[in-house]
Design a protein around this motif. Sequence first.
Motif, PDB file in Angstrom:
ATOM      1  N   SER A 162      43.535  -9.471   5.209  1.00 31.63           N
ATOM      2  CA  SER A 162      43.661  -9.793   3.787  1.00 31.63           C
ATOM      3  C   SER A 162      42.274  -9.731   3.156  1.00 31.63           C
ATOM      4  N   THR A 174      40.621 -12.676   7.732  1.00 35.46           N
ATOM      5  CA  THR A 174      40.475 -12.177   6.365  1.00 35.46           C
ATOM      6  C   THR A 174      39.073 -11.604   6.197  1.00 35.46           C
ATOM      7  N   THR A 180      46.856 -13.790   7.629  1.00 32.60           N
ATOM      8  CA  THR A 180      47.945 -12.869   7.969  1.00 32.60           C
ATOM      9  C   THR A 180      48.433 -13.111   9.388  1.00 32.60           C
TER      10      THR A 180
END
Length: 325
Positions: free
Chosen positions: A246, A257, A252
């Motif tokens: 992400s 991320t 996720t």
Amino acid sequence: MNWMPIIAQSAGDTVWMPTDASTLAESHDPLFYFIYYVSVVAFVVVIGFAVTFAIKYRRRREGERTANIEGNTKLEIAWSLVPALVLVTLFAWGFWGFMESAIPPANALDVRVTAKRWNWEFDYPQAGILGSDELVVPVDQPVKLTMSSLDVIHSFFIPEFRVKRDVLPNRYTVAWFQATKVGDYRLLCAEYCGTEHSRMWARVKVVPRKEYDAWVASGGPLGKIEDPIELGKALFRMRGCAQCHSVDGTATGKAPTLQGKFGSMETLSDGTQVLVDDNYVRESLMSPQAKFVQGWQTAYMPTFRGRFDEKQLNALIEYLKSIGK
Ligand code: CUA
């Protein structure tokens, strides 16, 4: 209701086949329909005789004896020879078709196909176009596909072209087609490859030669993007990075991320700290297993060695920098 599509080969979609849009479809479909009609005739003849004989020679009273029937040489030769001829025809026809689909013509346009969970990517080495997420090809031009997978087995399938071939990791497979009709088609993945398998598809655009040349001259889908951050953003989406990483801090569960990552210190699995800079990003893309971020030792990431040229790599880094803020 029009029953013709069920019983016969006709233009456009039939009950048995989607529209034919390649030269392979033109040569393979008649064999399919030959097998189909042979099956229909065999069914009618076998079931017809079985039913007729069951009625005609049924037992009519108690204690009835079957007549003593001798062989019939002519009949036996006929029912051996006719099916044998049909089967030899099927073999010869099928083998010819197999050879045709297995050997790409020498003048074919080269396209490299890379499959990964869960998208397709197309490189055009002759035209210098890398990483298109659409398969754009000129009509009436043989196209040779050299395919490989970054992870598991996928399968390259364009129903309208009658092309289906497994795409394997650590080995190249080759397929080819020559599209005969301008239009949009769908490339599907025909090998179950994980949770997003059914959504692993790409657009196939068959265009007139002039339009293809213009697409190549414009540098493909990425050629028009001047701004490095915009180019990096497009690459991030097209290469499937966004399926695991992400950029807004969302967890996720598949990979860390990337928000605010660039320029920060990262703790590795052995407890050491490393600065996330240009070289760290390059190494993480080319050799994802060289350094593991703590807690992500078992996370899966394919190598992107050879998947980005220098300009694209720079753009991706600029994009990563921009999502830190
Ligand atoms: Cu890739 Cu199913």
